[in-house]
Every structure is written in structure tokens, then in C-alpha cells.
Design an enzyme around this catalytic site. Structure first.
Site, mmCIF file in Angstrom:
data_model
loop_
_atom_site.group_PDB
_atom_site.id
_atom_site.type_symbol
_atom_site.label_atom_id
_atom_site.label_comp_id
_atom_site.label_asym_id
_atom_site.label_seq_id
_atom_site.Cartn_x
_atom_site.Cartn_y
_atom_site.Cartn_z
ATOM 1 N N SER A 164 28.760 16.508 17.996
ATOM 2 C CA SER A 164 29.058 15.696 16.817
ATOM 3 C C SER A 164 29.321 14.257 17.237
ATOM 4 C CB SER A 164 30.280 16.256 16.093
ATOM 5 O OG SER A 164 30.702 15.323 15.135
ATOM 6 N N HIS A 170 24.737 16.422 15.464
ATOM 7 C CA HIS A 170 25.493 16.565 14.214
ATOM 8 C C HIS A 170 26.047 15.193 13.824
ATOM 9 C CE1 HIS A 170 27.923 18.950 11.361
ATOM 10 N NE2 HIS A 170 28.915 18.107 11.619
ATOM 11 N N ASP A 180 28.315 13.112 11.038
ATOM 12 C CA ASP A 180 29.325 13.262 9.982
ATOM 13 C C ASP A 180 29.374 12.036 9.091
ATOM 14 O OD1 ASP A 180 30.593 15.851 10.617
ATOM 15 O OD2 ASP A 180 30.996 14.871 12.535
ATOM 16 N N MET A 191 31.132 10.359 5.931
ATOM 17 C CA MET A 191 32.385 10.459 5.164
ATOM 18 C C MET A 191 32.551 9.230 4.273
ATOM 19 S SD MET A 191 34.969 11.828 8.102
ATOM 20 C CE MET A 191 34.446 12.972 9.377
ATOM 21 N N HIS A 224 25.856 16.101 8.001
ATOM 22 C CA HIS A 224 26.946 16.770 7.275
ATOM 23 C C HIS A 224 27.565 15.757 6.304
ATOM 24 C CE1 HIS A 224 31.191 18.808 7.809
ATOM 25 N NE2 HIS A 224 30.735 18.919 6.580
ATOM 26 N N MET A 259 30.120 14.689 3.902
ATOM 27 C CA MET A 259 31.478 14.904 3.362
ATOM 28 C C MET A 259 31.735 13.808 2.342
ATOM 29 S SD MET A 259 33.222 15.936 6.934
ATOM 30 C CE MET A 259 31.824 15.271 7.801
ATOM 31 N N MET A 277 33.732 25.129 7.802
ATOM 32 C CA MET A 277 34.692 24.198 8.414
ATOM 33 C C MET A 277 35.859 25.012 8.968
ATOM 34 S SD MET A 277 33.497 21.197 8.236
ATOM 35 C CE MET A 277 34.912 20.559 9.125
ATOM 36 N N GLY A 297 38.759 16.072 16.760
ATOM 37 C CA GLY A 297 39.902 16.305 17.631
ATOM 38 C C GLY A 297 41.025 17.152 17.064
ATOM 39 N N ASP A 320 32.116 24.366 12.472
ATOM 40 C CA ASP A 320 32.436 22.952 12.733
ATOM 41 C C ASP A 320 33.947 22.720 12.688
ATOM 42 O OD1 ASP A 320 32.407 20.191 12.902
ATOM 43 O OD2 ASP A 320 31.470 19.862 10.943
ATOM 44 N N GLY A 321 34.482 22.284 13.827
ATOM 45 C CA GLY A 321 35.891 21.904 13.876
ATOM 46 C C GLY A 321 36.671 22.647 14.942
ATOM 47 N N GLY A 322 37.108 21.901 15.958
ATOM 48 C CA GLY A 322 37.967 22.491 16.989
ATOM 49 C C GLY A 322 37.252 23.429 17.941
ATOM 50 N N SER A 382 34.827 16.209 19.877
ATOM 51 C CA SER A 382 35.696 15.660 20.925
ATOM 52 C C SER A 382 35.517 16.392 22.259
ATOM 53 C CB SER A 382 37.152 15.697 20.469
ATOM 54 O OG SER A 382 37.488 16.979 20.015
HETATM 55 C C1 DX5 Z 1 35.217 16.897 10.953
HETATM 56 C C2 DX5 Z 1 33.765 16.843 11.268
HETATM 57 C C3 DX5 Z 1 33.395 17.415 12.575
HETATM 58 C C4 DX5 Z 1 34.034 16.739 13.758
HETATM 59 C C5 DX5 Z 1 34.318 17.843 14.724
HETATM 60 O O1 DX5 Z 1 35.432 16.606 9.643
HETATM 61 O O2 DX5 Z 1 33.009 17.524 10.283
HETATM 62 O O3 DX5 Z 1 31.976 17.487 12.754
HETATM 63 O O4 DX5 Z 1 33.247 15.768 14.387
HETATM 64 O O5 DX5 Z 1 35.061 17.339 15.758
HETATM 65 P P1 DX5 Z 1 35.813 18.262 16.799
HETATM 66 O O6 DX5 Z 1 34.773 19.073 17.512
HETATM 67 O O7 DX5 Z 1 36.519 17.287 17.694
HETATM 68 O O8 DX5 Z 1 36.775 19.134 16.026
HETATM 69 ZN ZN ZN Z 2 30.826 17.864 10.743
#
Ligand code: DX5
Ligand code: ZN
Length: 222
Positions: free
Chosen positions: A10, A35, A37, A39, A68, A70, A139, A147, A177-179, A200
Site C-alpha cells: 500500500s 494498492h 488509498d 481518501m 481503494h 475511501m 478492512m 500503521g 487490508d489493515g495491520g 507500513s
Molecule cells: C487504511 C488503508 C490501508 C493502509 C494499510 O485505511 O486502507 O490500505 O495503507 O496500512 P497498514 O498495512 O500499515 O495497516
Molecule cells: Zn487500503
């Protein structure tokens, strides 16, 4: 037989001052897709990338672009992201009033259509849309920032979605996606993920090639 779980770094956590270099290094490390993002400061608190940047990225990499969105009312911007060169467009179920119309439009434009769910949105809300999409993006953090820590209960949700897809025999990809980190990647893949987004953990690893080798090894027997 083991299945190939794909890795989608990402870009949110990359060094934006050296974007071209980051894209090259991501590609050379063997990532499967990129990926991105998007926003809007409304659907999520953060503001990030728009179509103009996606267009620049498209010119700089051969990696498939997994975009993605958002953003609220994503239908207002679909055309721009198609022209920018996205390969997959994922919208949030929570942000669409006429979800079927939105995903149909994406598919008619020749792109893969994804639907994303926030952690608190139940799987049953996908029930009627599943046959009409290519991908579900679950998510596993609250969207908006890189992060954050993986929400543990999400493993059960991934398993339940995988079961739902198998039972209905639908060829829908399951993206998480996420963590996601090398330490939890295997458990997430075993729960049923096809694509792991990694922000991250990828871009702070210091050595993308070594990280990708570790991940391929970790995921080889899933
Ligand atoms: C968060 C994003 C993710 C983000 C993930 O809203 O959709 O794609 O970049 O980041 P990590 O892998 O650090 O959780
Ligand atoms: Zn994402």
C-alpha cells in the site's frame, strides 16, 4: 495443493518525495499489484491521493493498480479513476446509495469491481451484491491511516467470508487490508485471504526484496 496468495503493497506508507524510485523498488521486489488509498476527508478523516496522481503512477509502473476508494459518493469520480488507468476500483459499501449501479458501471468500463466493508459492517450486507463483483476488501483496521493494529476478531470474519464464497461457488477474490505484517500474514492467508495489503510493514522494512522473500516463504504452504 497450495494456492498463491498475492501481496499488494500500500503506497500510503511509501516515501512520496521519491515516488518513482519507490515504484521501481516495489516492482523489482516482486509485488503482485500496487494498492492505492484514495481518501476524501469525509468518509475517513484523512485526505490522500486523487486521479491526477494515479495517472502519474500509471505511467511509472507496470504493476496492476488496485485502487481503494475511501470516499463518499464514489460514483462522482469513477470516470476519472478509469481514465487514470486503474485496474481494480473498490468502493465502500457504507459510502454507496446505489451499490449495484456503481459496481455495474465499473465492470462495464472493463475494470474489476470491488466492495469494501469497514470492520463493524456485517458480512450479511454483501449477500445480494456478491454475484455481481470481482472482489471483497475486508478492512481489518478502521480505514483512514496506515500503521494501525490488526483487529483480532477479523480472522473469524475472513473465515466466514471464505466459507460463504465456497458455499455459493463464487469466484470472488478476498482481499484483507489493515495491520497485515509478516508475523500475521500466514494466519490471515490460512483464514482465507487471496490478497494481502501491506502498507507500513512493507515500506518501513528497509529491504523490500528480503521482505518479499520472507513472505513468499511464509505463505508457500498455505
Ligand atoms: C487504511 C488503508 C490501508 C493502509 C494499510 O485505511 O486502507 O490500505 O495503507 O496500512 P497498514 O498495512 O500499515 O495497516
Ligand atoms: Zn487500503
Amino acid at each position: 495443493m497450495s494456492r498463491k496468495v498475492k501481496i499488494a503493497p500500500s503506497l500510503l506508507s511509501a516515501d512520496f518525495l521519491h515516488l518513482a524510485q519507490e515504484l521501481r523498488a516495489t516492482e523489482e521486489a516482486g509485488a503482485d499489484m500496487l494498492h492505492i488509498d484514495v481518501m476524501d476527508g469525509h468518509f475517513v478523516p484523512n485526505i490522500t491521493i486523487g486521479p491526477f496522481i494515479v495517472e502519474a503512477i500509471r505511467k511509472a509502473t507496470a504493476l496492476p493498480l488496485d485502487v481503494h476508494l475511501m470516499i463518499e459518493e464514489p460514483e462522482r469520480y469513477l470516470r476519472d479513476f478509469v481514465s487514470a488507468g486503474a485496474d481494480t476500483l473498490t468502493v465502500h459499501l457504507e459510502a454507496c446509495t446505489h451499490l449495484h449501479r456503481t459496481v455495474s458501471w465499473i465492470r462495464e468500463s472493463g475494470l474489476k469491481a470491488g466492495v469494501s466493508l469497514n470492520p463493524a459492517t456485517p458480512l450479511w450486507s454483501l449477500d445480494s451484491i456478491l454475484p455481481d463483483i470481482d472482489l471483497v476488501l475486508l478492512m481489518t483496521v478502521n480505514p483512514g491511516f496506515g500503521g494501525q493494529g490488526f483487529i483480532q476478531g477479523s480472522l473469524e470474519k475472513i473465515k466466514a467470508l471464505r466459507k460463504m464464497l465456497l458455499e455459493r461457488e463464487l469466484p470472488v477474490l478476498l482481499e484483507v487490508d489493515g495491520g497485515v505484517k509478516p508475523e500475521n500474514a500466514k494466519a490471515i492467508a490460512q483464514a482465507g485471504a487471496d490478497i494481502l495489503v501491506m502498507g507500513s510493514a512493507f515500506y518501513t522494512s528497509g529491504d523490500y526484496q528480503a521482505l518479499m522473500r520472507t513472505l513468499r516463504e511464509t505463505l508457500s504452504d498455505v
